[in-house]
Scaffold this motif. Structure first.
Motif, PDB file in Angstrom:
ATOM      1  N   VAL A  52       0.840  -1.203   0.000  1.00  0.00           N
ATOM      2  CA  VAL A  52       0.000   0.000   0.000  1.00  0.00           C
ATOM      3  C   VAL A  52       0.874   1.252   0.000  1.00  0.00           C
ATOM      4  O   VAL A  52       0.633   2.199  -0.765  1.00  0.00           O
ATOM      5  CB  VAL A  52      -0.949  -0.003   1.214  1.00  0.00           C
ATOM      6  N   VAL A  53       1.908   1.248   0.865  1.00  0.00           N
ATOM      7  CA  VAL A  53       2.788   2.420   0.963  1.00  0.00           C
ATOM      8  C   VAL A  53       3.529   2.638  -0.357  1.00  0.00           C
ATOM      9  O   VAL A  53       3.605   3.769  -0.882  1.00  0.00           O
ATOM     10  CB  VAL A  53       3.781   2.240   2.126  1.00  0.00           C
ATOM     11  N   TRP A  54       4.079   1.562  -0.920  1.00  0.00           N
ATOM     12  CA  TRP A  54       4.826   1.703  -2.182  1.00  0.00           C
ATOM     13  C   TRP A  54       3.906   2.171  -3.307  1.00  0.00           C
ATOM     14  O   TRP A  54       4.272   3.044  -4.100  1.00  0.00           O
ATOM     15  CB  TRP A  54       5.450   0.353  -2.537  1.00  0.00           C
ATOM     16  N   SER A  55       2.704   1.602  -3.399  1.00  0.00           N
ATOM     17  CA  SER A  55       1.775   2.002  -4.457  1.00  0.00           C
ATOM     18  C   SER A  55       1.379   3.458  -4.322  1.00  0.00           C
ATOM     19  O   SER A  55       1.251   4.184  -5.328  1.00  0.00           O
ATOM     20  CB  SER A  55       0.529   1.098  -4.412  1.00  0.00           C
ATOM     21  N   ALA A  56       1.179   3.905  -3.095  1.00  0.00           N
ATOM     22  CA  ALA A  56       0.817   5.307  -2.887  1.00  0.00           C
ATOM     23  C   ALA A  56       1.970   6.229  -3.288  1.00  0.00           C
ATOM     24  O   ALA A  56       1.746   7.319  -3.850  1.00  0.00           O
ATOM     25  CB  ALA A  56       0.427   5.528  -1.428  1.00  0.00           C
ATOM     26  N   SER A  58       2.373   6.648  -7.096  1.00  0.00           N
ATOM     27  CA  SER A  58       1.276   7.383  -7.733  1.00  0.00           C
ATOM     28  C   SER A  58       1.675   8.826  -8.033  1.00  0.00           C
ATOM     29  O   SER A  58       1.108   9.476  -8.923  1.00  0.00           O
ATOM     30  CB  SER A  58       0.034   7.363  -6.838  1.00  0.00           C
ATOM     31  N   GLY A  85      -0.234   2.694  -9.327  1.00  0.00           N
ATOM     32  CA  GLY A  85      -0.268   2.955  -7.893  1.00  0.00           C
ATOM     33  C   GLY A  85      -1.658   2.788  -7.311  1.00  0.00           C
ATOM     34  O   GLY A  85      -1.836   2.206  -6.245  1.00  0.00           O
ATOM     35  N   ILE A  86      -2.665   3.321  -8.019  1.00  0.00           N
ATOM     36  CA  ILE A  86      -4.044   3.198  -7.507  1.00  0.00           C
ATOM     37  C   ILE A  86      -4.475   1.730  -7.462  1.00  0.00           C
ATOM     38  O   ILE A  86      -5.057   1.269  -6.472  1.00  0.00           O
ATOM     39  CB  ILE A  86      -5.002   4.022  -8.384  1.00  0.00           C
ATOM     40  N   VAL A 100      -2.729   0.047  -4.556  1.00  0.00           N
ATOM     41  CA  VAL A 100      -3.330   0.371  -3.256  1.00  0.00           C
ATOM     42  C   VAL A 100      -4.609  -0.438  -3.050  1.00  0.00           C
ATOM     43  O   VAL A 100      -4.836  -1.027  -1.982  1.00  0.00           O
ATOM     44  CB  VAL A 100      -3.614   1.888  -3.158  1.00  0.00           C
ATOM     45  N   SER A 135      -3.750  -4.250  -2.613  1.00  0.00           N
ATOM     46  CA  SER A 135      -3.121  -4.525  -1.317  1.00  0.00           C
ATOM     47  C   SER A 135      -4.123  -4.372  -0.178  1.00  0.00           C
ATOM     48  O   SER A 135      -4.163  -5.191   0.753  1.00  0.00           O
ATOM     49  CB  SER A 135      -1.933  -3.582  -1.106  1.00  0.00           C
ATOM     50  N   ALA A 136      -4.952  -3.321  -0.233  1.00  0.00           N
ATOM     51  CA  ALA A 136      -5.967  -3.125   0.809  1.00  0.00           C
ATOM     52  C   ALA A 136      -6.971  -4.266   0.815  1.00  0.00           C
ATOM     53  O   ALA A 136      -7.377  -4.765   1.874  1.00  0.00           O
ATOM     54  CB  ALA A 136      -6.670  -1.788   0.604  1.00  0.00           C
TER      55      ALA A 136
END
Length: 421
Positions: A141-145, A148, A175-176, A179, A182-183
């Motif tokens: 999640v952190v990497w994808s954000a 972005s 990235g979206i 996220v 992963s979420a």
């Protein structure tokens, strides 16, 4: 034998989103600490095996390993019960009916084969694996954000998650999606953890109700059989003891009535004989009533009732009662009559010269008693007999009964009755 019953807990439920968040936090914590805990346990077990023949040091390590397993299993059961607010019976240490060092060793052996403890440990291991995956997904999640916002850096490409490169123009979409994926994975693991935990650790409501029905049915059947055995005993005692004596009293008084005018001296002797027989009948009735209900048990408790019982015994009885407080009337009565019947059997049938009675109020609010005699042994539970009455009475009170009487002796009888029976 040790029985375990479900203890009611708070059954209130939190809102689903909050419950999912709490589950994720639990998994995250287990992902961080779980590997260290499992590694420590593995190391303790390996060290115990490796040092097993080095002056017995490994034995102490293995015993510590068993206690550590129980502690971890207890923690897991409590964690699941608190997290999901479900009524789960607390994990309790398995106890042996034997006392002393031998009883302690047997309790450790019973703990090792406790299936409920191992199910809790298996659930803990699965939770640690899920926790490790949750941590990886959190980093996803952190990497994808972060990627972005790659177009804002002015770079043409950014590093992908698998060593590849992604064009900066595609980075926001990737990235979206990252996220969201992963979420979704984190939430899915949280939901999966709930399903598995409730299936492995928590007993289903249907199974719990089935077990309660089975236990209640067994207790009811034991109560009915105990009542039948007790009624048969009372009828036998009345028919073989008090009834013939009262009949003899009536016949003696009839003879005295016939002789009172012609032979007053003989009539007086007959009346005196009837008087003696009447007192003996009263004594038998009093003993019979005491066998049905011991009033001292209600008035002064089990310790005083057993002291009175030991004083009336035909063989010497060593009494060792250690109780703090009192149990329910049903539990104390069941144990009292079990001890009374055992002492009667020891005096009448086993040719014992002495007996020993031990009573303890054990952990978990369980009343435990043991009766030993040095007789010839060979006692068996016969339908309708005294031992059958003991077993049925103990079963009706929700307890357990164990008889050990090899030929040649000695004989020992142990009972466990929950105080809240």
């Amino acid at each position: 034998m040790t029985t375990q019953t479900a203890t009611p807990r708070d059954t209130g439920t939190a809102r689903p989103p909050l419950r999912i968040v709490l589950t994720i936090l639990h998994l995250g914590a287990l992902g961080v600490l779980g590997a260290a805990i499992l590694g420590t346990l593995s190391g303790l077990f390996g060290a115990g095996l490796g040092l097993l023949f080095v002056f017995g040091v490994g034995i102490f390590l293995l015993i510590g390993f068993v206690y550590a397993l129980f502690g971890l299993g207890w923690f897991e059961v409590e964690r699941i019960a608190a997290l999901y607010k479900v009524p789960i019976a607390p994990l309790r240490r398995r106890r042996s009916v034997h006392t002393g060092f031998a009883g302690w060793i047997r309790s450790i052996g019973r703990q090792v084969i406790d299936g409920r403890m191992w199910r809790a440990l298996a659930n803990f291991a699965l939770a640690c694996i899920a926790g490790g995956l949750v941590l990886r997904l959190v980093w996803g999640v952190v990497w994808s954000a972060m990627i972005s916002f790659a177009p804002l850096t002015g770079d043409g490409v950014v590093a992908g998650p698998f060593g590849n490169v992604i064009e900066a123009s595609w980075a926001p979409l990737v990235g979206i999606l990252g996220v969201l994926a992963s979420a979704a994975g984190i939430v899915g693991l949280a939901l999966l953890h709930r399903v598995l935990s409730l299936a492995i650790v928590a007993q289903s409501r249907e199974a719990e109700l089935t077990e309660r029905v089975r236990t209640t049915t067994a207790q009811r059947e034991g109560a009915v059989r105990a009542a039948d055995v007790e009624r048969t005993r009372i009828e036998r005692d009345l028919h073989d003891g008090v009834q013939p004596r009262l009949v003899s009293v009536g016949m003696t008084l009839g003879l005295a009535h016939q002789k009172i005018d012609d032979d007053p001296a003989a009539a007086k002797e007959l009346i005196s004989e009837a008087h003696t027989s009447t007192k003996a009948a009263i004594t038998e009735l009093r003993q019979l009533a005491r066998g049905i209900h011991a009033s001292v048990l209600d008035d002064r408790g089990l310790d005083a009732a057993l002291s009175a019982l030991a004083s009336r015994s035909h063989i010497p009885v060593s009494l060792d009662v250690r109780m703090e407080g009192r149990c329910s009337r049903e539990a104390e009565a069941a144990v009292y009559f079990a001890i009374a019947e055992s002492l009667t059997n020891a005096a009448k049938h086993s040719r014992a010269s002495e007996a020993r009675v031990i009573v303890r109020l054990r952990e978990g609010n369980v009343l435990w008693a043991r009766v030993e005699d040095n007789g010839m042994g060979g006692a068996q539970v016969q339908p309708g007999g005294g031992l059958d009455g003991i077993s049925n009475r103990i079963l009706a009170a929700g307890g357990t009964f164990r008889l050990d009487s090899p030929f040649g002796g000695p004989t020992s009888l142990e009972v466990n009755v929950p105080c809240a029976s």
